[in-house]
Scaffold this active site. Structure first.
Site: not given
Ligand code: SF4
Length: 367
Positions: A45, A128, A146
């Site tokens: 991520e 996020y 996002d």
């Protein structure tokens, strides 16, 4: 400002069923999807922020070979982490990863925390990233938002205006949470992101292939190409940067690693050649800089081919000079290293520095 709930509650089960079924049959095979290990998901991520999947894949593999666990990452020197990150850009991500790994070992016994508040307290972990890691690794009912997901939501609900406007972004967060299929948050979040990345793309969305087209207001109104509204772009800034590749009689050069806040910001805090932004006369300005900062007055400065480099909204023209010196100078106020010019590639340097080093190597051979 408000966003009407969409799709309506009585159609949510069908909406979720369709999207999840599509995801199971169409999802791309990506290495981080083969694991529920929070460490691996966290690394992916962070790497995927502002970076394309294709660019991330080789870095992801190498990074995990080198730092296979949180503990391994926490024990590594920062220079090794930056070296593994070199070329991926946005180096604060690597520094924050490293700092967060140390905190995870110190405060959470080496395991990415399950608690939302504890995850958000880690360096570099925002809303996020916390939602992505906790939902995918631990099944937490937290919806991600996002740019990809925001675009899908905006089109589904025909939401107009700047999506990044804080009040609107908060409404989109609430909309994402409402849609979340709480029995399978990991798949749900990935399905929403996958739809945005592969079908509901920024330009020319593939509506005929979209599994939830029947729920889409933008499509019904013919607005899929004009939502989201374009943001006002920051105008590009042209920057010229002169860099000195010092070369002594043993073909060694000098790299510096400035302390926080010093040095040329375009190179972050990576190892770099002495450099400065220049206005009119790059050579005179560079000579003055070398005299003021390193105390040298070189006789021979040979211009090397210039190179272009883009950093966010800046268009950088690199103007390197090969500077012959009898002996490499000492440096105060920064870490410095004398090393053979052909080894610069192997240090934790930005791609701009490596471009300069390659040009200098060619210049030194020609000379
Ligand atoms: Fe996006 Fe088109 Fe699907 Fe609407 S129908 S969500 S615009 S791909």
């Amino acid at each position: 400002m408000s966003i009407a709930p969409h799709p309506p509650a009585n159609r949510l089960p069908e909406f979720r069923r369709r999207l999840l079924a599509w995801f199971h049959s169409h999802k791309r095979s990506l290495p981080w999807r083969a694991s529920r290990d929070p460490y691996r998901i966290w690394i992916s991520e962070i790497m995927l922020q502002q970076t394309r999947v294709a660019a991330v894949l080789p870095y992801y593999r190498r990074f995990l070979e080198r730092f296979p666990t949180v503990r391994a990452l926490s024990r590594a020197p920062e220079s090794a982490v930056l070296e593994a990150w070199a070329g991926l850009g946005y180096y604060s991500r690597a520094r924050n990863l490293h700092r967060a790994a140390k905190e995870i070992v110190r405060l959470h016994s080496g395991k990415f925390p399950r608690a939302h508040v504890a995850a958000l307290a880690l360096p570099g972990v925002g809303r996020y990233t916390a939602a992505a890691v906790l939902s995918i690794a631990y099944g937490a009912s937290l919806a991600v938002l996002d740019g990809n997901v925001a675009r899908v939501l905006a089109r589904l609900g025909a939401v107009r205006g700047d999506l990044r406007q804080p009040a609107r972004w908060r409404l989109l967060e609430a909309a994402a949470q409402r849609l979340l299929a709480s029995r399978s948050p990991a798949d749900w979040n990935q399905a929403m992101m996958e739809l945005g990345a592969t079908v509901c793309t920024p330009r020319a969305p593939s509506c005929p292939e979209c599994p939830v087209a029947r729920f889409c207001r933008a499509r019904a109104l013919g607005l899929q190409d004009s939502i989201p509204a374009k943001r006002d772009k920051r105008p590009p800034e042209d920057v010229r940067l002169a860099a000195a590749v010092l070369l002594d009689a043993h073909r060694r050069t000098l790299l510096i690693q400035p302390a926080n806040g010093a040095g040329e910001a375009l190179f972050s805090r990576m190892w770099q050649f002495p450099a400065l932004r220049v206005e009119r006369d790059p050579l005179s300005e560079l000579r003055r800089h070398l005299r003021d900062t390193l105390g040298i007055e070189p006789a021979l400065c040979v211009p090397l081919p210039s190179a272009r480099h883009a950093v966010t909204f800046r268009r950088v023209t690199l103007l390197p000079f090969l500077v012959t010196v009898g002996q490499l100078p000492g440096v105060t106020g920064a870490d410095s290293a004398a090393l053979p010019l052909d080894e610069v590639e192997h240090w934790a340097t930005s791609s701009a520095t490596r471009k300069i080093a390659r040009a200098a190597l060619r210049g030194a051979r020609a000379g």
